[in-house]
Design an enzyme around this catalytic site. Structure first.
Site, PDB file in Angstrom:
ATOM      1  N   LYS A  15      -1.486  -7.490   4.560  1.00 39.80           N
ATOM      2  CA  LYS A  15      -0.558  -6.405   4.209  1.00 39.80           C
ATOM      3  C   LYS A  15      -0.768  -5.631   5.281  1.00 39.80           C
ATOM      4  CE  LYS A  15      -1.026  -2.641   0.915  1.00 39.80           C
ATOM      5  NZ  LYS A  15      -1.565  -2.078  -0.387  1.00 39.80           N
ATOM      6  N   ARG A  21       4.741   5.495  -2.997  1.00 38.68           N
ATOM      7  CA  ARG A  21       3.593   6.443  -2.992  1.00 38.68           C
ATOM      8  C   ARG A  21       3.970   7.874  -3.721  1.00 38.68           C
ATOM      9  NH1 ARG A  21       1.415   5.362   3.181  1.00 38.68           N
ATOM     10  NH2 ARG A  21       0.731   3.219   2.576  1.00 38.68           N
ATOM     11  N   LYS A  81       3.082  -8.633   2.649  1.00 43.95           N
ATOM     12  CA  LYS A  81       3.494  -7.649   2.361  1.00 43.95           C
ATOM     13  C   LYS A  81       3.755  -6.738   3.204  1.00 43.95           C
ATOM     14  CE  LYS A  81       2.463  -3.477  -0.779  1.00 43.95           C
ATOM     15  NZ  LYS A  81       1.592  -2.950  -1.107  1.00 43.95           N
ATOM     16  N   CYS A 121      -7.670   3.937  -0.013  1.00 46.16           N
ATOM     17  CA  CYS A 121      -7.908   2.934  -1.123  1.00 46.16           C
ATOM     18  C   CYS A 121      -9.291   2.633  -1.283  1.00 46.16           C
ATOM     19  CB  CYS A 121      -7.135   1.849  -0.523  1.00 46.16           C
ATOM     20  SG  CYS A 121      -5.188   2.132  -0.344  1.00 46.16           S
TER      21      CYS A 121
END
Ligand code: PBG
Length: 327
Positions: A194, A204, A247, A129
């Site tokens: 998260k 994914r 999340k 990320c």
């Protein structure tokens, strides 16, 4: 029998049960996440998320209109680029997939509210990320890119940005970028809390964004931790987050309640791909009742304190609200 308080009294008829309901929901709080990929004339089903598709830009007006007709007013867009590189340059290119999708969406279905997911994992060749330094995702190098991604998405038409990268200082960096470009009124919904979660597995697959090596545990949170979630939420608030998100949703509703009680901003929760896939798989096998399960998951999220519910079942939930089954 001497019993003045009988809780069952309020459960005797359907009308009464509805009258005393504690949790009320509204379609305006639903967000539908969807995938847009490079190419033309593509609408391909995602194998691990039956009923969800990858669309090419030319194909998105149909699904967007479907959402609008169902009363789902908010959409979150994820891009799947054709080319990936180490710098994730497709994420902030002005002709990147998400930018093209936003332009098309705003033009063709202008009444929806469009949210851009700000992250690099779908765009980097290594699937992480952020920007790598050796094998480590370098926080501060990544911040500059995140800010660029957010600005490019808003320039393309995003009404709000939602950073899901879990870098430290990301909200401040993005806020500064937006403000410097004159986007003072564009809100940021932070994926503040998260967790590193196996519930993202089907996503994914859908986005081809699994990390090529290692995992995301050096930036996403350890699911053993509660207080760390609060720390992340408060930090992002301090940096200027307008909305906080937890999340995944289903297994993390304790965090929703706790952060909701401690803060004064709207609370979002993202019922992620693995939650969707489990319901679909269970229903397909005949082990659970799909409609009943997804209604229960949604209502329980709102009961925990959710104001904004992001779910691949947005259209179905809107339908069940219309029918009066929930809400
Ligand atoms: C991007 C991102 C992910 C999800 C939302 N944004 C994947 C990840 O963090 O690996 C997952 C959403 C879902 O599973 O539905 N970082």
């Amino acid at each position: 029998m001497d019993m003045t308080i009988r809780p069952r009294r309020l459960r005797t008829t359907a009308n009464l049960r509805k009258m005393v309901r504690e949790t009320r929901m509204d379609k305006s709080s639903l967000v539908y996440p969807m995938f847009v990929k490079d190419g033309v004339n593509i609408k391909e089903e995602i194998p691990t998320m039956p009923g969800q598709f990858r669309y090419s830009v030319d194909q998105i007006p149909e699904i967007l209109t479907e959402m609008a007709d169902a009363g789902v007013g908010n959409v979150m867009l994820f891009g799947i680029p054709e080319h990936k590189d180490a710098e994730g340059s497709g994420a902030y290119a002005c002709d990147g997939i998400i930018q093209k999708a936003l332009e098309k969406a705003k033009k063709e279905v202008p009444d929806l509210f469009y949210i851009g997911d700000v992250c690099m994992c779908e765009y980097t060749s290594h699937g992480h990320c952020g920007i790598l330094k050796g094998d480590y995702v370098d926080n501060d190098l990544t911040l500059e890119k995140l800010s660029q991604i957010a600005v490019s998405q808003v320039q393309a038409g995003a009404d709000m940005v939602a950073p899901s990268d879990m870098m430290d200082g990301h909200i401040r960096a993005i806020r500064e970028g937006l403000d410097q470009n004159g986007f003072l009124t564009t809100p940021i919904m932070s994926y503040a809390v998260k967790y590193a979660s196996a519930f993202y597995g089907p996503f994914r697959d859908a986005a081809g964004s699994a990390p090529a090596f290692g995992d995301r545990k050096s930036y996403q949170m350890d699911y053993h931790n509660r207080r760390e979630g609060m720390k992340e939420a408060l930090l992002d608030l301090e940096e200027g987050a307008d909305i906080l998100m937890v999340k995944p949703a289903m297994s993390y509703l304790d965090m929703v309640r706790e952060i909701k009680d401690a803060t004064d901003v709207p609370m979002a929760a993202y019922s992620v791909s693995g939650e969707y896939a489990m319901v679909k798989a269970g229903a397909r096998l005949g082990y659970v009742d799909e409609a009943a399960i997804l209604c229960e998951m949604a209502v329980c999220a709102y009961r925990a304190g959710v104001d904004i519910y992001m779910t691949y079942f947005a259209k179905e939930i809107a339908g069940y609200m219309d029918e009066g089954r929930i809400g």
